[in-house]
Design a protein around this motif. Structure first.
Motif, PDB file in Angstrom:
ATOM      1  N   ASP A  90       0.850  -1.195   0.000  1.00 61.03           N
ATOM      2  CA  ASP A  90       0.000   0.000   0.000  1.00 61.03           C
ATOM      3  C   ASP A  90       0.886   1.246   0.000  1.00 61.03           C
ATOM      4  OD1 ASP A  90      -2.019   1.856   0.265  1.00 61.03           O
ATOM      5  OD2 ASP A  90      -2.448   1.365   2.362  1.00 61.03           O
ATOM      6  N   LEU A  97      -5.439  -1.285  -1.884  1.00 55.54           N
ATOM      7  CA  LEU A  97      -4.486  -1.499  -2.962  1.00 55.54           C
ATOM      8  C   LEU A  97      -5.148  -1.212  -4.299  1.00 55.54           C
ATOM      9  CD1 LEU A  97      -2.716  -4.855  -1.958  1.00 55.54           C
ATOM     10  CD2 LEU A  97      -2.064  -2.507  -1.393  1.00 55.54           C
ATOM     11  N   GLU A 101      -0.691  -1.438  -7.400  1.00 52.58           N
ATOM     12  CA  GLU A 101      -0.069  -1.849  -6.139  1.00 52.58           C
ATOM     13  C   GLU A 101      -0.214  -3.361  -5.944  1.00 52.58           C
ATOM     14  OE1 GLU A 101      -0.652   2.090  -3.288  1.00 52.58           O
ATOM     15  OE2 GLU A 101      -2.372   0.769  -3.644  1.00 52.58           O
TER      16      GLU A 101
END
Length: 132
Positions: A90, A97, A101
């Protein structure tokens, strides 16, 4: 079995690459069943691009409320979550997320499983990684 080895469960949920199994035999069986689904070009290997495409599918499967991000709770609904790894992934610290990510985090696991560092995963590498 490592909490970080959680790809198989989410993968099976959408016919993907890796799963967290309760026993090594179950993980090996899951790998054999789901590997062909991730091997898009059917060459017996999963390259980074195939893997990334699958992880995008896992992301959208996990995003239950379809808001474009996944939370720990959404991921926990399909797999075991390593909270420390989630927080590290994160990057903006918002507790969610994004697809970028999420995929970046999963590529780290690809690299861990690619023991000979040739940029592709074989079924043997996936099975060995799952047993760790």
């Amino acid at each position: 079995m490592r909490a970080g080895a959680s790809l198989f469960l989410s993968s099976l949920a959408v016919g993907c690459l890796l799963t967290l199994a309760t026993a090594p035999q179950a993980g090996a069986q899951a790998a054999k069943q789901s590997f062909p689904t991730s091997d898009l070009d059917k060459d017996g290997k999963i390259d980074r691009a195939e893997y990334q495409r699958r992880m995008v599918e896992v992301f959208y499967f996990a995003d239950r409320n379809k808001d474009g991000v996944v939370t720990i709770e959404e991921i926990a609904a399909i797999e075991t979550v390593d909270e420390k790894a989630f927080k590290a992934a994160d990057r903006d610290g918002n507790g969610k997320l994004s697809v970028n990510e999420f995929v970046a985090y999963r590529v780290i696991q690809f690299d861990e499983a690619d023991t000979n560092k040739d940029g592709v995963l074989t079924i043997e590498e996936v099975e060995a990684w799952e047993k760790r």
